[in-house]
Enzyme design. Structure first.
Site, mmCIF file in Angstrom:
data_model
loop_
_atom_site.group_PDB
_atom_site.id
_atom_site.type_symbol
_atom_site.label_atom_id
_atom_site.label_comp_id
_atom_site.label_asym_id
_atom_site.label_seq_id
_atom_site.Cartn_x
_atom_site.Cartn_y
_atom_site.Cartn_z
ATOM 1 N N TRP A 99 -12.507 0.985 5.732
ATOM 2 C CA TRP A 99 -11.877 1.869 6.117
ATOM 3 C C TRP A 99 -12.451 3.451 6.735
ATOM 4 O O TRP A 99 -12.561 4.235 7.332
ATOM 5 C CB TRP A 99 -10.508 2.568 5.458
ATOM 6 C CG TRP A 99 -9.292 1.216 5.761
ATOM 7 C CD1 TRP A 99 -8.678 0.465 4.483
ATOM 8 C CD2 TRP A 99 -8.649 0.975 6.842
ATOM 9 N NE1 TRP A 99 -8.284 -0.510 5.240
ATOM 10 C CE2 TRP A 99 -8.169 0.304 6.729
ATOM 11 C CE3 TRP A 99 -8.883 1.807 8.265
ATOM 12 C CZ2 TRP A 99 -7.056 -0.793 7.724
ATOM 13 C CZ3 TRP A 99 -7.409 1.132 9.058
ATOM 14 C CH2 TRP A 99 -7.062 0.273 8.538
ATOM 15 N N ASP A 169 -9.746 10.912 2.729
ATOM 16 C CA ASP A 169 -8.507 9.621 2.835
ATOM 17 C C ASP A 169 -7.835 9.345 1.587
ATOM 18 O O ASP A 169 -8.395 7.906 0.930
ATOM 19 C CB ASP A 169 -8.917 9.091 4.056
ATOM 20 C CG ASP A 169 -7.844 7.653 4.330
ATOM 21 O OD1 ASP A 169 -6.636 7.613 3.451
ATOM 22 O OD2 ASP A 169 -8.159 6.863 5.559
ATOM 23 N N LYS A 193 1.758 3.093 0.613
ATOM 24 C CA LYS A 193 1.575 2.645 -0.844
ATOM 25 C C LYS A 193 2.047 3.324 -1.967
ATOM 26 O O LYS A 193 3.012 1.938 -2.705
ATOM 27 C CB LYS A 193 -0.551 3.235 -0.678
ATOM 28 C CG LYS A 193 -1.126 2.412 0.945
ATOM 29 C CD LYS A 193 -1.540 1.432 1.275
ATOM 30 C CE LYS A 193 -1.904 1.487 2.035
ATOM 31 N NZ LYS A 193 -2.786 -0.019 2.687
#
Length: 358
Positions: A99, A169, A193
């Site tokens: 990511w 992030d 999440k």
């Protein structure tokens, strides 16, 4: 009982789901909660409560602003350089896995890219070495991904980027444990999440950085203009925000982020203990000190058993254990709403599977 170990969209707290039904019931005015104007007092009260509760959970310094923006983290990949970097100004990215590389790719249009740090080795099994990172003084920001959802890697310590603002992030890390927000210039996190349904992204930004947003930037993409409008330049994702407000209240009711940290440490220790104690039948490839406490990546020594494991686990009610396509293997995500009982059920299944196939 079935347990959802998906990396996201992830399990929501049962208590929140029980409350959520009220959002869809019509009142005397013929409207349910999410049908009312976002400019009206009812929704603005929800928005203010969500902002205040999140600030309390994070012990947020007074010089930071909370933005609730539509979209997900990938949208922020592009909006970060738009808002924080001048035309042609360099931005820095650390490579800790899948990511972080995606974030860097999306920022590639903006100008010069600097690799601030990189995981050692051909594949990511540790985070980059922390300590002081050498960065040009005029670099707009330095971006990290403290928890790599796909690779199962977490930074054991934050880097020192000096005067260059640290941007993170925190999609799979926010609200897992107390966070030293003051060490960051900006953090952002998709909701799906630990916050609520997909479609919402939380952005927490230091006030001085808001001034960097160019005047010509479209208002809906501008951190400065969204802050000035209380996250309501356009209609915000109302349902996701209503759900997020309920999740924030639930976390507070559980004892806040210290309680979340204690519960998450216990779940991670149980699962990693089962992997490490399996005499090699299961293996966690990430180095121990860099293991994610929430996205547990593991594999079977006999890779040919992987599909059988996934199929039999699903039949036993243990869902979404397949690893990310880029890394393969298995992955169990243990976000706040996953109780210890769910992890215990997975550990029991793993022991039984090893007895039958070992």
């Amino acid at each position: 009982m079935a347990w959802n170990f998906a990396a996201g969209p992830a399990r929501l707290p049962d208590a929140v789901l029980a409350q959520a039904g009220a959002l869809f019931r019509r009142s005397d005015d013929g409207a349910c909660t999410i049908e009312r104007p976002f400019s009206g007092p009812r929704f603005r009260a929800v928005l203010a409560n969500a902002r205040q509760r999140l600030a309390e959970l994070l012990d947020l310094p007074s010089n930071y602003r909370i933005l609730f923006m539509a979209g997900g983290a990938m949208q922020q990949f592009a909006l970060l350089p738009m808002n924080l970097a001048r035309a042609g100004q360099a931005v820095a990215y650390a490579d800790s896995g899948y990511w972080s590389r995606r974030a860097r790719q999306e920022a590639g249009w903006s100008g010069p890219l600097i690799e601030a740090a990189r995981h050692p080795g051909a594949t990511a099994l540790t985070a980059p070495v922390a300590g002081k990172w050498a960065l040009p003084a005029d670099c707009a920001y330095c971006h990290i991904t403290p928890n790599e959802t796909a690779d199962g890697i977490a930074y054991p310590a934050l880097p020192d980027t000096g005067a260059v603002p640290l941007v993170a992030d925190c999609t799979s890390a926010l609200l897992l444990a107390p966070l030293a927000v003051e060490k960051f210039g900006l953090i952002y996190a998709s909701a799906q999440k630990n916050i609520g349904p997909a479609g919402l992204c939380v952005v927490i930004v230091r006030e001085d950085l808001l001034e960097r947003s160019p005047v010509a930037l479209p208002a809906v993409f501008s951190y400065r203009q969204q802050a000035e409008a209380g996250s309501c330049v356009n209609t915000p994702p109302m349902l996701a925000l209503e759900m997020a407000a309920l999740v924030f209240e639930w976390i507070a009711g559980q004892g806040g982020l210290p309680a979340m940290a204690a519960a998450n440490q216990k779940k991670a220790a149980l699962l990693y203990g089962a992997i490490d104690g399996s005499r090699g039948f299961y293996q966690a490839p990430v180095e121990a000190v860099h293991r994610s406490p929430v996205n547990v990546r593991f594999q079977l020594a006999a890779d040919a058993l992987t599909e059988r494991f996934i199929e039999q686990a699903a039949a036993a009610g243990l869902q979404h254990l397949r690893g990310h396509p880029q890394v393969g293997g298995l992955r169990a995500s243990l976000y706040n709403a996953m109780p210890l009982a769910g992890v215990a059920a997975l550990v029991d299944f793993m022991a039984d599977f090893a007895r039958r196939h070992g």
